[in-house]
Write a protein that holds these residues in place. Structure first.
Motif, PDB file in Angstrom:
ATOM      1  N   LEU A   1       3.999   5.677  -5.599  1.00 45.55           N
ATOM      2  CA  LEU A   1       3.780   5.853  -7.269  1.00 45.55           C
ATOM      3  C   LEU A   1       2.946   6.567  -8.064  1.00 45.55           C
ATOM      4  O   LEU A   1       2.624   6.844  -9.265  1.00 45.55           O
ATOM      5  CB  LEU A   1       3.647   4.266  -7.715  1.00 45.55           C
ATOM      6  CG  LEU A   1       4.987   3.153  -7.756  1.00 45.55           C
ATOM      7  CD1 LEU A   1       4.594   1.378  -8.302  1.00 45.55           C
ATOM      8  CD2 LEU A   1       5.872   3.085  -8.522  1.00 45.55           C
ATOM      9  N   GLY A   2       1.914   6.574  -7.283  1.00 46.24           N
ATOM     10  CA  GLY A   2       1.074   7.752  -7.724  1.00 46.24           C
ATOM     11  C   GLY A   2       1.284   8.869  -6.972  1.00 46.24           C
ATOM     12  O   GLY A   2      -0.175  10.164  -7.500  1.00 46.24           O
TER      13      GLY A   2
ATOM     14  N   PRO B   1       3.524   9.170   2.073  1.00 45.57           N
ATOM     15  CA  PRO B   1       2.144   8.651   2.254  1.00 45.57           C
ATOM     16  C   PRO B   1       1.653   8.885   4.534  1.00 45.57           C
ATOM     17  O   PRO B   1       2.967   8.487   4.176  1.00 45.57           O
ATOM     18  CB  PRO B   1       2.035   7.244   2.130  1.00 45.57           C
ATOM     19  CG  PRO B   1       3.346   6.930   1.197  1.00 45.57           C
ATOM     20  CD  PRO B   1       4.115   7.858   1.310  1.00 45.57           C
ATOM     21  N   SER B   2       0.305   9.047   4.553  1.00 44.51           N
ATOM     22  CA  SER B   2       0.147   8.936   5.695  1.00 44.51           C
ATOM     23  C   SER B   2      -0.391   7.780   6.249  1.00 44.51           C
ATOM     24  O   SER B   2      -0.685   6.773   5.431  1.00 44.51           O
ATOM     25  CB  SER B   2      -0.777  10.247   6.262  1.00 44.51           C
ATOM     26  OG  SER B   2      -1.751   9.653   4.964  1.00 44.51           O
TER      27      SER B   2
ATOM     28  N   ALA C   1       1.340  -0.962  -0.048  1.00 40.88           N
ATOM     29  CA  ALA C   1       0.154   0.184  -0.210  1.00 40.88           C
ATOM     30  C   ALA C   1       0.804   1.371   0.135  1.00 40.88           C
ATOM     31  O   ALA C   1       0.410   2.023  -0.377  1.00 40.88           O
ATOM     32  CB  ALA C   1      -0.599   0.044   1.602  1.00 40.88           C
ATOM     33  N   TYR C   2       1.968   1.020   0.797  1.00 40.64           N
ATOM     34  CA  TYR C   2       3.337   2.357   1.119  1.00 40.64           C
ATOM     35  C   TYR C   2       3.099   3.008  -0.393  1.00 40.64           C
ATOM     36  O   TYR C   2       3.934   3.941  -1.109  1.00 40.64           O
ATOM     37  CB  TYR C   2       3.506   2.107   1.814  1.00 40.64           C
ATOM     38  CG  TYR C   2       4.651   3.595   2.395  1.00 40.64           C
ATOM     39  CD1 TYR C   2       3.922   4.138   3.385  1.00 40.64           C
ATOM     40  CD2 TYR C   2       6.385   3.647   1.263  1.00 40.64           C
ATOM     41  CE1 TYR C   2       5.837   5.334   3.697  1.00 40.64           C
ATOM     42  CE2 TYR C   2       6.933   4.891   1.299  1.00 40.64           C
ATOM     43  CZ  TYR C   2       6.419   5.642   2.816  1.00 40.64           C
ATOM     44  OH  TYR C   2       7.242   6.184   2.941  1.00 40.64           O
TER      45      TYR C   2
ATOM     46  N   LYS D   1       9.429   6.788   5.683  1.00 39.05           N
ATOM     47  CA  LYS D   1       9.410   8.036   6.129  1.00 39.05           C
ATOM     48  C   LYS D   1      10.630   8.399   5.405  1.00 39.05           C
ATOM     49  O   LYS D   1      11.660   8.432   6.013  1.00 39.05           O
ATOM     50  CB  LYS D   1       8.852   8.481   7.472  1.00 39.05           C
ATOM     51  CG  LYS D   1       8.831   9.816   7.238  1.00 39.05           C
ATOM     52  CD  LYS D   1       7.829  10.120   8.754  1.00 39.05           C
ATOM     53  CE  LYS D   1       7.352  11.620   8.501  1.00 39.05           C
ATOM     54  NZ  LYS D   1       6.661  12.588   9.436  1.00 39.05           N
ATOM     55  N   GLY D   2      10.730   9.118   4.127  1.00 45.38           N
ATOM     56  CA  GLY D   2      11.411   9.887   3.784  1.00 45.38           C
ATOM     57  C   GLY D   2      12.707   9.725   3.441  1.00 45.38           C
ATOM     58  O   GLY D   2      13.516  10.369   3.141  1.00 45.38           O
ATOM     59  N   LYS D   3      12.050   8.088   2.653  1.00 45.21           N
ATOM     60  CA  LYS D   3      13.134   7.997   2.060  1.00 45.21           C
ATOM     61  C   LYS D   3      12.772   7.325   0.995  1.00 45.21           C
ATOM     62  O   LYS D   3      11.423   7.452   0.257  1.00 45.21           O
ATOM     63  CB  LYS D   3      13.321   5.942   2.313  1.00 45.21           C
ATOM     64  CG  LYS D   3      13.995   6.111   4.115  1.00 45.21           C
ATOM     65  CD  LYS D   3      14.545   4.385   4.345  1.00 45.21           C
ATOM     66  CE  LYS D   3      14.688   5.011   5.545  1.00 45.21           C
ATOM     67  NZ  LYS D   3      15.317   2.944   6.291  1.00 45.21           N
ATOM     68  N   ASP D   4      13.704   7.113  -0.574  1.00 48.20           N
ATOM     69  CA  ASP D   4      12.961   7.108  -1.672  1.00 48.20           C
ATOM     70  C   ASP D   4      12.973   5.542  -2.140  1.00 48.20           C
ATOM     71  O   ASP D   4      13.639   4.354  -1.238  1.00 48.20           O
ATOM     72  CB  ASP D   4      14.455   7.905  -2.222  1.00 48.20           C
ATOM     73  CG  ASP D   4      13.759   7.795  -3.968  1.00 48.20           C
ATOM     74  OD1 ASP D   4      12.902   7.472  -3.943  1.00 48.20           O
ATOM     75  OD2 ASP D   4      14.902   6.864  -4.714  1.00 48.20           O
TER      76      ASP D   4
END
Length: 113
Positions: free
Chosen positions: A12-13, A18-19, A6-7, A47-50
Motif C-alpha cells: 500500500l505504501g 517487498p523484501s 506488514a506485507y 511474490k509477483g501477485k497483485d
C-alpha cells in the motif's frame, strides 16, 4: 497475520515487491521481533501477485464459509426443563434492589484529601 499485514502495508505504501528487510523494518518500528522463516514464507507465497487480487480471492473463499451460529445454544437451553430460567431471573431481581456499596478504602486516597 503480522507478516501478511506488514506485507500489505508495504504494498500500500507503493512497494510492489517487498523484501524481507522491508517487513523487518515495518514490524521492527512497532517493536515486533521478526521470525525470518515466517517472513520468508509470506514473501515467497505472495511474490509477483497483485495484493488486490489476492484479497478479492480471499473474500470469495470467506463468503462460502458458513458463519451461522447460536442455533444450537437455544435448543440446548430449552431442553433444560424450563425451570432453570425463572430462579435465575429472580436472583438477578433481588440483587438489583440492594444498593451497591462503594468503597475507596483500597485506593489509599480520598477525593478531597
Amino acid at each position: 497475520m503480522r507478516y501478511v499485514a506488514a506485507y500489505m502495508l508495504a504494498t500500500l505504501g507503493g512497494n510492489a515487491n517487498p523484501s524481507q528487510k522491508d517487513l523487518e523494518n515495518i514490524l521492527g518500528s512497532v517493536g515486533i521481533e521478526v521470525e525470518k522463516d515466517k517472513a520468508a514464507k509470506v514473501i515467497s507465497e505472495l511474490k509477483g501477485k497483485d495484493i488486490n487480487q489476492v484479497i478479492a480471492e480471499g473474500e470469495k473463499k470467506l463468503a462460502s464459509v458458513p458463519s451461522g451460529g447460536g442455533g444450537a445454544a437455544a435448543p440446548a437451553a430449552a431442553a433444560g426443563g424450563g425451570g432453570g430460567a425463572a430462579p435465575a431471573a429472580k436472583k438477578k431481581e433481588e440483587k438489583k434492589d440492594e444498593p451497591e456499596e462503594e468503597s475507596d478504602d483500597d485506593l489509599g486516597f480520598g477525593l478531597f484529601d
